[in-house]
Design a protein around this motif. Sequence first.
Motif, short mmCIF file in Angstrom:
data_model
loop_
_atom_site.label_atom_id
_atom_site.label_comp_id
_atom_site.label_asym_id
_atom_site.label_seq_id
_atom_site.Cartn_x
_atom_site.Cartn_y
_atom_site.Cartn_z
N LEU A 86 -114.67 -14.25 -39.15
CA LEU A 86 -116.25 -13.81 -39.84
C LEU A 86 -117.36 -14.93 -39.83
N GLU A 87 -118.60 -14.45 -39.46
CA GLU A 87 -119.44 -15.56 -39.66
C GLU A 87 -120.49 -15.18 -41.06
N SER A 88 -120.28 -13.86 -41.49
CA SER A 88 -121.12 -13.73 -42.83
C SER A 88 -120.29 -12.57 -43.45
N PRO A 89 -120.44 -12.55 -45.11
CA PRO A 89 -120.01 -11.63 -45.78
C PRO A 89 -120.10 -10.27 -45.27
N ILE A 90 -118.81 -9.58 -45.44
CA ILE A 90 -119.04 -8.00 -44.90
C ILE A 90 -117.81 -7.45 -45.84
N GLU A 91 -117.68 -6.04 -45.73
CA GLU A 91 -116.80 -5.53 -46.55
C GLU A 91 -115.38 -6.01 -46.88
N GLY A 92 -115.19 -6.23 -48.21
CA GLY A 92 -113.98 -6.88 -48.67
C GLY A 92 -114.23 -8.31 -49.32
N TYR A 93 -115.45 -8.95 -49.00
CA TYR A 93 -115.85 -10.17 -49.72
C TYR A 93 -116.62 -9.57 -50.97
N PHE A 94 -116.48 -10.79 -51.97
CA PHE A 94 -117.32 -10.47 -53.29
C PHE A 94 -118.33 -11.49 -53.37
N VAL A 95 -119.44 -11.26 -53.96
CA VAL A 95 -120.32 -12.24 -54.28
C VAL A 95 -120.47 -12.37 -55.79
N ILE A 96 -120.55 -13.79 -56.17
CA ILE A 96 -120.81 -14.25 -57.74
C ILE A 96 -122.18 -14.62 -57.68
N THR A 97 -123.17 -14.10 -58.48
CA THR A 97 -124.52 -14.44 -58.61
C THR A 97 -124.95 -15.39 -59.55
N SER A 98 -126.06 -16.05 -59.65
CA SER A 98 -126.41 -17.04 -60.87
C SER A 98 -126.53 -16.31 -62.14
N ASP A 99 -126.32 -15.07 -62.25
CA ASP A 99 -126.57 -14.40 -63.56
C ASP A 99 -124.96 -14.19 -64.00
N LYS A 127 -114.33 -3.23 -39.38
CA LYS A 127 -114.87 -3.87 -38.15
C LYS A 127 -115.75 -5.11 -38.39
N THR A 128 -115.93 -6.12 -37.63
CA THR A 128 -117.01 -7.12 -37.80
C THR A 128 -118.19 -6.74 -37.03
N GLN A 129 -119.24 -7.63 -37.29
CA GLN A 129 -120.58 -7.25 -36.41
C GLN A 129 -120.29 -7.33 -35.21
#
Length: 331
Positions: free
Chosen positions: A5-18, A227-229
């Motif tokens: 993968l090149e960028s986050p898609i389904e299955g990834y998680f993101v932690i925010t500054s909050d 699927k990927t992009q």
Amino acid sequence: MITVLESPIEGYFVITSDNLVFEVKGVVHPENRIIAYLRYVPSESSSTGFKKVYDLDEREKYLREKYPEYLWNSEPHGRIVQSVSEEKIESILDPVDRLAQMREADEVTHLERESVVLARKLVEVTEIEWSNIGITGSQLVGVAGKESDIDLVIYGSTACRKFYSGICTKIDNIPEVRRYSGQLLENHVLFRWEAHTDLHPLLIEIERNKMLQGLIGDYHFFIRLVKTQSDLDYVYGDLSYQMRGYQKISGKVLGSNDSIFTPCEYQVECTSIPNLEKLISYRGRFTEQVSTGVQFEAFGRFELVTDHRDDDQYMQLVLGERSTDYLIPTE
């Protein structure tokens, strides 16, 4: 480790500054922003430091009251969606990298060990590459407990179809891996389809035959095929959507080749709505739900889709945004 993968898609998680944890939804995202749903929020009373937020309405309410900047008007979607802007991203959690770390770790929990064992068995029988398989859910975030499940994800259309073909012929012969049956099957259906007790006998038969779920030891597992992009022929903004309300429909399934993926998709025809072309869902419970050639009944949210590449328009039914949504065969 280099993943597919090149960028986050389904299955990834993101932690925010909050210190909020979002799960990435789908494959297509705008520039400088990731469409993702809130999943975990800080909690002083939890041993992990986070509390899981289940209901979609509850997630939106939490953000509206405390962090409205994560509610963003997506013009192509024609509505407010949950998302994380680039400047709010503190870290991105990669499922493939996390599974690789677990495979190489000297000390792991029992759940992590069983997760690696399951992944290894699946890679061996399906002959996919390790670069195509990862672990998501609570284990990716680092908040797994004794009651946590094993959530695996496979990336790339070719790898996913190879995986599914292999699992369909070999899953019953994989040592220690079991499919749902008996009381465990009934409990599984009650958990997934609590709002549809009247349909449970039929749903039990549907869930019994699904290939992307089961148990290893005492742990439940679910496998997403994503699927990927590069597998898609469109980008964010090529398609736009207009909401058209909720409705129950019936028709015939013309194609279910993409029913194994998350998001899943079914090509359909409906005599009462001639321009209805698709049923789609971002929820795992709607994968493998009906097959090509069968008559179906469904309840969900209608969308008018405009393809701006050729000015084509068609209708689709979105499933899974409410607990009352369903899709069943009628024959």
